[in-house]
Design a protein around this motif. Structure first.
Motif, PDB file in Angstrom:
ATOM      1  N   LEU A 144     -34.091   5.966 -48.027  1.00  0.00           N
ATOM      2  CA  LEU A 144     -34.282   5.146 -49.235  1.00  0.00           C
ATOM      3  C   LEU A 144     -32.934   4.597 -49.693  1.00  0.00           C
ATOM      4  CD1 LEU A 144     -35.761   4.106 -51.808  1.00  0.00           C
ATOM      5  CD2 LEU A 144     -35.521   6.405 -52.760  1.00  0.00           C
ATOM      6  N   ALA A 145     -32.848   3.279 -49.816  1.00  0.00           N
ATOM      7  CA  ALA A 145     -31.610   2.622 -50.246  1.00  0.00           C
ATOM      8  C   ALA A 145     -31.851   1.930 -51.581  1.00  0.00           C
ATOM      9  CB  ALA A 145     -31.176   1.602 -49.200  1.00  0.00           C
ATOM     10  N   ILE A 146     -30.924   2.179 -52.503  1.00  0.00           N
ATOM     11  CA  ILE A 146     -31.098   1.646 -53.860  1.00  0.00           C
ATOM     12  C   ILE A 146     -29.849   0.859 -54.254  1.00  0.00           C
ATOM     13  CG2 ILE A 146     -31.549   2.275 -56.276  1.00  0.00           C
ATOM     14  CD1 ILE A 146     -32.448   5.049 -55.239  1.00  0.00           C
ATOM     15  N   PHE A 147     -30.064  -0.322 -54.797  1.00  0.00           N
ATOM     16  CA  PHE A 147     -28.936  -1.111 -55.324  1.00  0.00           C
ATOM     17  C   PHE A 147     -29.285  -1.483 -56.765  1.00  0.00           C
ATOM     18  CE2 PHE A 147     -27.004  -5.633 -55.342  1.00  0.00           C
ATOM     19  CZ  PHE A 147     -25.823  -5.186 -55.901  1.00  0.00           C
ATOM     20  N   ILE A 148     -28.432  -1.043 -57.685  1.00  0.00           N
ATOM     21  CA  ILE A 148     -28.704  -1.305 -59.097  1.00  0.00           C
ATOM     22  C   ILE A 148     -27.530  -2.090 -59.666  1.00  0.00           C
ATOM     23  CG2 ILE A 148     -29.240  -0.256 -61.345  1.00  0.00           C
ATOM     24  CD1 ILE A 148     -30.230   2.208 -59.893  1.00  0.00           C
ATOM     25  N   HIS A 149     -27.810  -3.234 -60.259  1.00  0.00           N
ATOM     26  CA  HIS A 149     -26.706  -4.042 -60.778  1.00  0.00           C
ATOM     27  C   HIS A 149     -27.063  -4.752 -62.068  1.00  0.00           C
ATOM     28  CE1 HIS A 149     -28.169  -7.864 -58.615  1.00  0.00           C
ATOM     29  NE2 HIS A 149     -28.995  -6.919 -58.258  1.00  0.00           N
ATOM     30  N   GLU A 150     -26.000  -5.006 -62.845  1.00  0.00           N
ATOM     31  CA  GLU A 150     -26.211  -5.614 -64.159  1.00  0.00           C
ATOM     32  C   GLU A 150     -26.256  -7.118 -64.060  1.00  0.00           C
ATOM     33  OE1 GLU A 150     -22.842  -3.767 -66.179  1.00  0.00           O
ATOM     34  OE2 GLU A 150     -24.267  -2.807 -67.540  1.00  0.00           O
ATOM     35  N   GLN A 151     -27.303  -7.698 -64.615  1.00  0.00           N
ATOM     36  CA  GLN A 151     -27.368  -9.153 -64.775  1.00  0.00           C
ATOM     37  C   GLN A 151     -27.308  -9.445 -66.269  1.00  0.00           C
ATOM     38  OE1 GLN A 151     -30.667 -10.749 -62.533  1.00  0.00           O
ATOM     39  NE2 GLN A 151     -29.657 -10.299 -60.603  1.00  0.00           N
ATOM     40  N   PRO A 152     -27.140 -10.712 -66.661  1.00  0.00           N
ATOM     41  CA  PRO A 152     -26.912 -10.981 -68.085  1.00  0.00           C
ATOM     42  C   PRO A 152     -27.902 -10.285 -69.039  1.00  0.00           C
ATOM     43  CG  PRO A 152     -26.576 -12.961 -66.820  1.00  0.00           C
ATOM     44  CD  PRO A 152     -27.029 -11.914 -65.845  1.00  0.00           C
ATOM     45  N   THR A 153     -29.209 -10.346 -68.753  1.00  0.00           N
ATOM     46  CA  THR A 153     -30.130  -9.713 -69.704  1.00  0.00           C
ATOM     47  C   THR A 153     -30.866  -8.499 -69.167  1.00  0.00           C
ATOM     48  OG1 THR A 153     -31.818 -11.314 -69.060  1.00  0.00           O
ATOM     49  CG2 THR A 153     -30.568 -11.811 -71.050  1.00  0.00           C
ATOM     50  N   ILE A 154     -30.885  -8.339 -67.848  1.00  0.00           N
ATOM     51  CA  ILE A 154     -31.629  -7.212 -67.275  1.00  0.00           C
ATOM     52  C   ILE A 154     -30.748  -6.390 -66.342  1.00  0.00           C
ATOM     53  CG2 ILE A 154     -33.931  -8.307 -67.350  1.00  0.00           C
ATOM     54  CD1 ILE A 154     -33.511  -8.991 -64.342  1.00  0.00           C
ATOM     55  N   THR A 155     -31.226  -5.214 -66.022  1.00  0.00           N
ATOM     56  CA  THR A 155     -30.610  -4.438 -64.937  1.00  0.00           C
ATOM     57  C   THR A 155     -31.534  -4.574 -63.739  1.00  0.00           C
ATOM     58  OG1 THR A 155     -29.648  -2.901 -66.509  1.00  0.00           O
ATOM     59  CG2 THR A 155     -29.803  -2.170 -64.228  1.00  0.00           C
ATOM     60  N   LYS A 156     -31.010  -5.136 -62.661  1.00  0.00           N
ATOM     61  CA  LYS A 156     -31.834  -5.476 -61.497  1.00  0.00           C
ATOM     62  C   LYS A 156     -31.773  -4.365 -60.453  1.00  0.00           C
ATOM     63  CE  LYS A 156     -34.204  -8.183 -58.878  1.00  0.00           C
ATOM     64  NZ  LYS A 156     -35.604  -7.907 -59.057  1.00  0.00           N
TER      65      LYS A 156
END
Ligand code: 5GP
Ligand code: MN
Length: 337
Positions: free
Chosen positions: A266-278
């Motif tokens: 399982l690979a997870i990438f979590i990143h901040e965008q202007p209004t959401i966390t993607k």
């Protein structure tokens, strides 16, 4: 596809058509949309491609990208195009929520909607559908669609270049979701003159120095491996985006590196965008990331590639993810890789 004859007769008279695809459009979203456009234009239709947000720069070379309308940077033009089109084609997404505000505009229309898509569980917002979750890509389905309408001879080099690009990117260069049928189809595209090596270079060997520096930074400093869950996570903060001067499309593909570790399922990438966390999820074997994305992160997609988002910020999203991992521990450990 049911009602193919009804659709064929609708398409026998020139129409104003809008083609749209999901936010953060990728190679398949843009490739299938432009491929369909180049086909429909040969039938005499007036076609606009309108997308919710910008697409990655490595697709700029594709024929027709200059005319793509982008809602985020040109709301008025998109609103105008969607005032009263005769038909709307929705490509490579399965719920109007995936096209943000454009979804609300389309929901109000009385016009016929055609869905061409390969994502799991489409919502019923369309009149005609060509939907197949076993298809490698929506671009493959656009090829099938043109064939079903008896117009294979209209697949010219422009159409073929666009569809090849969609197939190439969604299969990760023919690594995922391939089939004998797909390779035959791709052989047809090569016979039409598609230069596969040229397109591989344009799409995959078009990075700038900052992209490789970012990759080094991410793998060295932002990667966490949770062996007990066969899981790896990478995160990117707003500061990382600023420091490396990167924009959204630049992080495409980062998550796939994690699967190169033999023990990671399982690979997870979590990143901040202007209004959401993607959140981007990938998996190997039978483990379905679609379920996690849908149940916990307002998202969905495919069994081995899904996405979602949250409104709680980066750290809390990582924490939430870690807190749900025990629920999936058995499935992850028993997954045949
Ligand atoms: P990516 O991680 O590359 O953004 O997306 C992987 C897959 O998940 C794609 O097929 C994409 O359509 C789907 N996906 C990504 N984000 C979302 C989302 O927010 N909602 C849904 N329903 N699907 C998503
Ligand atoms: Mn796709």
């Amino acid at each position: 596809m049911e009602n193919i004859n009804e659709l064929k007769s609708l398409l026998s008279i020139p129409k104003d058509i809008v083609i749209t695809t999901h936010r953060n459009p990728d190679g398949d979203a843009i490739g299938s949309s432009l491929g369909l456009r180049h086909y429909l234009e040969q039938l005499g239709h007036t076609v606009k491609v309108a997308v919710p947000s910008e697409f990655p720069h490595f697709l700029n070379w594709m024929p027709g990208t200059k005319d793509i309308l982008v809602y985020d940077t040109g709301q008025e033009e998109v609103k105008k195009a969607l005032e009263k089109p005769d038909m709307v084609f929705c490509l490579d997404f399965n719920s109007l929520e995936r096209i943000d505000k454009m979804g609300e505009l389309i929901a109000q229309l009385k016009t016929k909607i055609v869905l061409i898509d390969h994502h799991l569980y489409p919502e019923p917002f369309y009149d005609f559908e060509l939907h197949d979750v076993t298809a490698s890509s929506t671009s493959e389905l656009v090829y099938d669609f043109i064939n079903l309408l008896g117009d294979k001879r209209l697949i010219n080099l422009n159409v073929a270049d666009c569809l090849f690009t969609g197939i190439l990117t969604d299969t990760g260069s023919f690594k995922y979701a391939t089939s004998p049928k797909l390779f035959r189809l791709v052989a047809d595209l090569l016979e039409l003159g598609v230069d596969d090596n040229r397109i591989q270079n344009l799409v995959f060997n078009s990075l700038e120095e900052k992209h490789l520096r970012l990759l080094g930074h991410v793998l060295d400093n932002r990667m966490e491996v949770l062996d007990e869950y066969r899981t790896a996570i990478i995160t990117l903060t707003k500061q990382d985006y600023e420091k490396y001067k990167i924009s959204r499309g630049d992080t495409e593909g980062l998550v796939n590196y994690l699967l190169q570790m033999s023990n990671v399922a399982l690979a997870i990438f979590i990143h901040e965008q202007p209004t959401i966390t993607k959140i981007s999820l990938r998996s190997k074997g039978n483990f379905s990331v679609q379920e996690i994305a849908k149940k916990h992160f307002r998202g969905g997609g495919h069994k081995n590639a899904s996405g979602g988002y949250s409104y709680i910020g980066l750290r809390p999203t990582v924490k939430k993810f870690k807190s749900i991992l025990p629920e999936y521990k058995d499935l992850l450990l028993n997954n045949d890789l």
